[in-house]
Design a protein around this motif. Structure first.
Motif: not given
Length: 396
Positions: A47-75
């Protein structure tokens, strides 16, 4: 009539059955503190705006933003009904999330709200890799597909600016794209591409023109200055391209299906400076001041000492192919896999020393367990009782 998807209900070879059993036994491990998701993870970007988050591409047909520190899906960015292979963040102010898809389109969403935006249509096969960059004051999107084409798009209008193909028509399905941080300027970018063939190609792109770069060999290597249209340092597919180093002295790092990760020296005309023999298809490589990290089909995350070139430690936690790595500062690395997990691993000396000690202790425990395993007889309890009865009757 319902149909089973359980692989145990279908004919399998002994080898595939063994692999399935091993993965099932390994799937419950907690090494790398896994964040468990419900589908295969095919790629990841920071995530270019947060060192704690990443974006992942999934085989389920979606993109997910995940916060690595809180372990939560943001969107979660939804829409495609086919696997999303690649993800990028770009557009004006980084306001758009893009996803390259198996349906041949590039999807887009508003980064904050997740609202679907324009779909970029132009590829005639799977979209394999995408990247965002700014040139000439315009935000552009560059995509590479299984159709062997590189397409350049204006993110604001959706207009396709350029279509690039290899001059010799030998380029196979695209695998990755990277921007050369040193040679690119405000009005012109130098793009590096890799594909399912072993050749790495360079391209010069501006808003008004785009062309493949044909290099001349250095005179010390070839007196006649022969033309070299590609960089050829691997034996087969090159899956990943990354630039690492100082802003004014960065080299190109590559990960290949030939089982190696390599550092290609800019100063030496993109020839091999360092080689790390991972041993199986290498899907990704990241580099810090002290370490080189490689990963791939064998499920391992391997840590190499840059000073010596020797393998320092192997992080063992994933139970299917690892598809991507992301540095979380200098002291941690995240890995994503088609096993549906995101795992994080320490890169500091204390973390690595602790991990090595724990791995050695586990090995010792496993050896002890093997030694105390009771030997199982070849006969069943009933057969042993029958044999004992026969022995008694013979003795009489």
């Amino acid at each position: 009539m319902s149909r089973s998807t359980d692989p145990g209900h279908f004919f399998q070879t002994d080898a595939s059955e063994s692999i399935r059993a091993r993965r099932a036994a390994k799937s419950g491990n907690k090494y790398g503190n896994p964040i468990v998701l419900q589908s295969k993870i095919l790629s990841c970007v920071p995530d270019p705006f947060s060192s704690a988050a990443i974006y992942i591409a999934e085989s389920a047909g979606c993109v997910r933003k995940v916060n690595i520190e809180t372990r939560d899906t943001t969107i979660v960015y939804r829409g495609p009904s086919a696997p999303v292979t690649s993800v990028a963040v770009g557009g004006n102010g980084g306001a758009i999330v893009f996803g390259g898809c198996w349906d041949k389109d590039i999807w887009s969403w508003d980064r904050e709200s997740g609202t679907p935006g324009r779909r970029f249509k132009g590829h005639s096969d799977f979209v394999k890799t995408i990247i965002c960059v700014k040139t000439g004051g315009i935000d552009i999107l560059i995509s590479g597909g299984a159709d062997k084409k590189i397409l350049v798009w204006d993110t604001a209008t959706g207009e396709r600016l350029h279509t690039l193909r290899d001059k010799s028509d030998t380029m196979m399905a695209l695998q990755d794209l990277a921007i050369d941080p040193e040679e690119s300027t405000e009005s012109e970018i130098i793009l590096i591409s890799s594909s399912s063939d072993p050749h790495i190609r360079r391209w010069r792109i501006s808003l008004t023109s785009a062309e493949q770069i044909l290099d001349s060999e250095p005179e010390t290597e070839a007196q006649n200055n022969t033309i070299r249209s590609t960089i050829l340092e691997h034996e087969t597919s090159v899956y990943k391209l990354r630039f690492f180093g100082d802003e004014e002295d960065s080299d190109l790092w590559t990960a290949s299906a030939d089982g190696t990760a390599k550092c290609l020296s800019r100063a030496k005309h993109w020839t091999t400076e360092e080689t790390y023999k991972h041993g199986d298809y290498v899907r990704d490589v990241v580099v810090t001041g002290d370490w080189v990290v490689t990963t791939g089909r064998d499920e391992d995350v391997k840590i190499w000492d840059r000073a010596t070139g020797k393998l320092w430690h192997v992080y063992d936690g994933h139970y299917q192919e690892v598809t991507g790595l992301l540095l979380l500062g200098e002291s941690k690395v995240a890995s994503v896999s088609i096993d549906g997990t995101i795992r994080t691993w320490g890169l500091s000396k204390p973390d690595l020393e602790k991990a090595k000690k724990e791995a050695e202790e586990r090995q010792i425990d496993e050896v002890k367990e093997e030694k105390v395993q009771p030997k199982t007889g070849l006969l069943t309890a009933e057969e042993e009782a029958e044999l004992a009865e026969l022995m008694d009757s013979d003795a009489e």
